[in-house]
Design an enzyme around this catalytic site. Structure first.
Site, PDB file in Angstrom:
ATOM      1  N   ASP A 223      66.037  95.181  30.644  1.00 31.58           N
ATOM      2  CA  ASP A 223      66.329  94.166  31.647  1.00 31.58           C
ATOM      3  C   ASP A 223      66.984  94.792  32.880  1.00 31.58           C
ATOM      4  O   ASP A 223      67.661  95.807  32.780  1.00 31.58           O
ATOM      5  CB  ASP A 223      67.322  93.171  30.995  1.00 31.58           C
ATOM      6  CG  ASP A 223      67.462  91.874  31.749  1.00 31.58           C
ATOM      7  OD1 ASP A 223      66.462  91.168  31.883  1.00 31.58           O
ATOM      8  OD2 ASP A 223      68.598  91.559  32.184  1.00 31.58           O
ATOM      9  N   GLU A 247      62.155  96.326  33.574  1.00 34.57           N
ATOM     10  CA  GLU A 247      61.959  95.213  34.496  1.00 34.57           C
ATOM     11  C   GLU A 247      62.600  95.576  35.826  1.00 34.57           C
ATOM     12  O   GLU A 247      63.826  95.646  35.939  1.00 34.57           O
ATOM     13  CB  GLU A 247      62.625  93.935  33.958  1.00 34.57           C
ATOM     14  CG  GLU A 247      62.425  92.758  34.887  1.00 34.57           C
ATOM     15  CD  GLU A 247      63.644  91.858  35.071  1.00 34.57           C
ATOM     16  OE1 GLU A 247      63.475  90.738  35.548  1.00 34.57           O
ATOM     17  OE2 GLU A 247      64.781  92.293  34.761  1.00 34.57           O
TER      18      GLU A 247
END
Ligand code: ABC
Ligand code: CA
Length: 530
Positions: A223, A247
């Site tokens: 993330d 990400e």
């Protein structure tokens, strides 16, 4: 492009089969992304789930285990689940932490999803099917339920000094702000870890190594990668020891490209935006998509080969919240399976879910009844099988960059031998046709559109002319690439290879090989595509 990486294996002898998969072992995979709380319940019940409430709805790891047939029947051989660690409890004012991204304690599990045994059981159940488990991890921040945070509620980083000074990110063009200011808001501040501090950095490196080992994960989705300095990541990835996909939420290939140097892979956000706009309406711009992808092919470390290619995820409105035209939907959904990267399908798309922006795009899948005989489920099944067949038929399929041929304002041809994908954004009332003189097939090769099982012949120069009804996409391959006894157009298929089968034999061979070498106490040399 090929280098050797030496991997000293420290996995315990008893945790077999061991995958600990590297980037090139993921490249032929196809990933089903699910929100653990919303995918399946342990006992098969179907509680109501009002997405607007942002509360836990009851999905668990045992629930996922009970629905692995559903996932595998569509041809997926990997799943990506929600973050697994303990989150803040209770209703924050922005709902509960059902999505898993609001970490409180990195060393405990989220009990709403189950126990350590349940998570291990999920890993084993996947591995015994030849499937991979991808964990999702958050390293950038811890979530608080008050402002300023009660730092003592976090574990193990429980003092204010462990965090960057509070400032919410306001200028995304200022990279220092992006890295050192905070995400979230005053209701749920996402306290930004001081990843400039060596102790914190080393704690995170040790933590990821343990997490991957404890739950025998095969890959990790990371993330908020752009919110930590780039040089934090190579050692993090090395400690993870498995495939890493980051990400980096940004539409600009120039911004994203450097991150492909520090992790195995990134989620292909730059393609996501023009992909969505290209197919969301007949006025979408197909050449903008082609231009973007061509740029990414030239600027990412491995071109587009290792990127995670997706049309939906937990952060963006679902495609069908923008159009219900099934021809457009099918064209857009085809993309991730025919381009260079690793396809990722967000749960629920196959059931035609239409949720808009977060939190509406996190519907409970049990409300669909997991019906398998549905047009989009079958579409996905065929696309997965066709990709597997292409990989089996042409050993350089995965390393040959997609080429764009004959783009018009409403049609697009993408060639990645043995696949020729013919896409259109004309919509369900259009009758598209494609003329692709340089399709590159052998002269007069017998071909088939796997989506309709229509026979086509290459012309004397290996070109293809084809047309479709109702704005449908076509995925054209040689009949010889399909197995006579397989699931894709068996009446036209002439091939006899092992392609199109479910599960993954190669994964098992790797596992067995590793087990054998561990047994004699050797380390393993893995060829890596980097
Ligand atoms: C909650 C509420 C939402 C509310 C939001 C403010 O707060 O539920 O309704 O809108 C988790 C939860 C979310 C929750 C957040 C915040 O935490 O899942 O429900 O939202 O509490 C990752 C995960 C995501 C997760 C978190 C937090 C991070 O995928 O599920 O969210 O751990 C930024 C981050 C990105 C992050 C995303 C949510 O926020 O970079 O890592 N996702 C611009 C910025 C991006 C920014 C994005 C959205 O806006 O550049 O950095 O993402 O805010 C393109 C441009 C992009 C631009 C986009 C919008 O347009 O090129 O740069 O992105 O064209
Ligand atoms: Ca940060």
């Amino acid at each position: 492009m090929f280098t050797l990486r030496i991997t000293a294996l420290v996995a315990p002898f008893f945790a077999l089969p061991v995958f600990a998969a590297s980037a090139n072992e993921w490249q032929n995979r196809s990933i089903y992304q699910l929100v653990t709380d919303r995918f399946a319940t342990s006992n098969g019940s179907s509680p109501s789930c009002d997405t607007s409430q942002r509360l836990y709805c009851g999905g668990t790891w045992q629930g996922v285990i009970s629905k692995l047939d559903y996932i595998q029947n569509m041809g997926f051989d990997a799943i990506w689940i929600s973050p697994v660690v303990a989150n803040v409890e209770g209703n924050t004012g922005e709902g509960e932490a059902f999505h898993g991204y609001w970490t409180r304690d990195i060393n405990s599990l989220n009990e709403h999803f189950g126990s350590a045994d349940d998570l291990n059981a999920l890993a084993s159940a996947l591995h015994s099917r030849g499937m991979y488990l991808m964990l999702d991890v958050v390293v950038n921040h811890m979530a608080a339920t008050s402002n300023p945070p009660d730092y003592s509620s976090f574990s193990p980083f429980n003092t204010q000094a462990d965090f960057h000074a509070e400032c919410f990110i306001s200028d995304y063009n200022n990279q220092t702000d992006v890295e050192q200011c905070w995400l979230g808001d005053t209701t749920v501040p996402l306290a930004d870890l001081n990843t400039e501090n060596d102790d914190i950095v080393n704690t995170m490196y040790t933590w990821i190594k343990g997490l991957i080992a404890n739950y025998t994960a095969d890959g990790v989705r990371i993330d908020t990668v752009k919110h930590i300095r780039k040089d934090f990541w190579p050692d993090f990835a090395q400690n993870a020891g498995v495939f890493t996909i980051g990400e980096v939420l940004d539409g600009d290939t120039n911004y994203v490209a450097p991150y492909t140097q520090v992790l195995d892979s990134v989620l292909d956000y730059p393609t996501f935006y023009p992909l969505t706009s290209a197919f969301v309406s007949p006025s979408g711009n197909l050449s903008a998509l082609v231009d973007l992808v061509t740029q990414a092919q030239g600027s990412y470390k491995d071109g587009e080969f290792m990127t995670g290619s997706f049309l939906e995820n937990q952060d963006n409105p679902r495609f069908q919240s923008m159009t219900l035209d099934q021809a457009l939907v099918k064209n857009a959904m085809t993309w991730p399976f025919v381009q260079d990267g690793i396809p990722i399908l967000y749960y629920g798309q196959e059931q035609g879910y239409t949720g808009g922006a977060d939190p509406a795009n996190r519907e409970a899948l049990w409300l669909s009844g997991y019906v398998e005989d549905k047009p989009l489920v079958n579409h996905v099944k065929t696309l997965n099988a066709a990709r597997k067949a292409a990989i089996a038929y042409n050993s350089s399929f995965l390393t040959t960059p997609a080429k764009f041929l004959s783009t018009t304002s409403s049609t697009l041809a993408l060639s990645k031998p043995p696949v020729l994908a013919l896409l259109t954004n004309g919509g369900n009332s259009s009758s598209p046709s494609w003329s692709v003189p340089d399709a590159g097939f052998p002269a007069n090769e017998p071909l088939v559109d796997v989506l309709s099982c229509t026979a086509i012949n290459a012309d004397g120069n290996g070109g293809v002319s084809a047309s479709a009804q109702g704005g449908a996409p076509m995925v054209v391959v040689p009949v010889a690439a399909l197995n006579k006894s397989g699931s894709v157009c068996p009446s036209l298929a002439t091939g006899s290879g092992s392609q199109g089968s479910q599960g993954n034999g190669a994964g098992r061979e790797v596992a067995t090989g590793v087990a054998a070498m561990l047994a004699v106490g050797l380390s393993v040399v893995t060829g890596m595509l980097v």
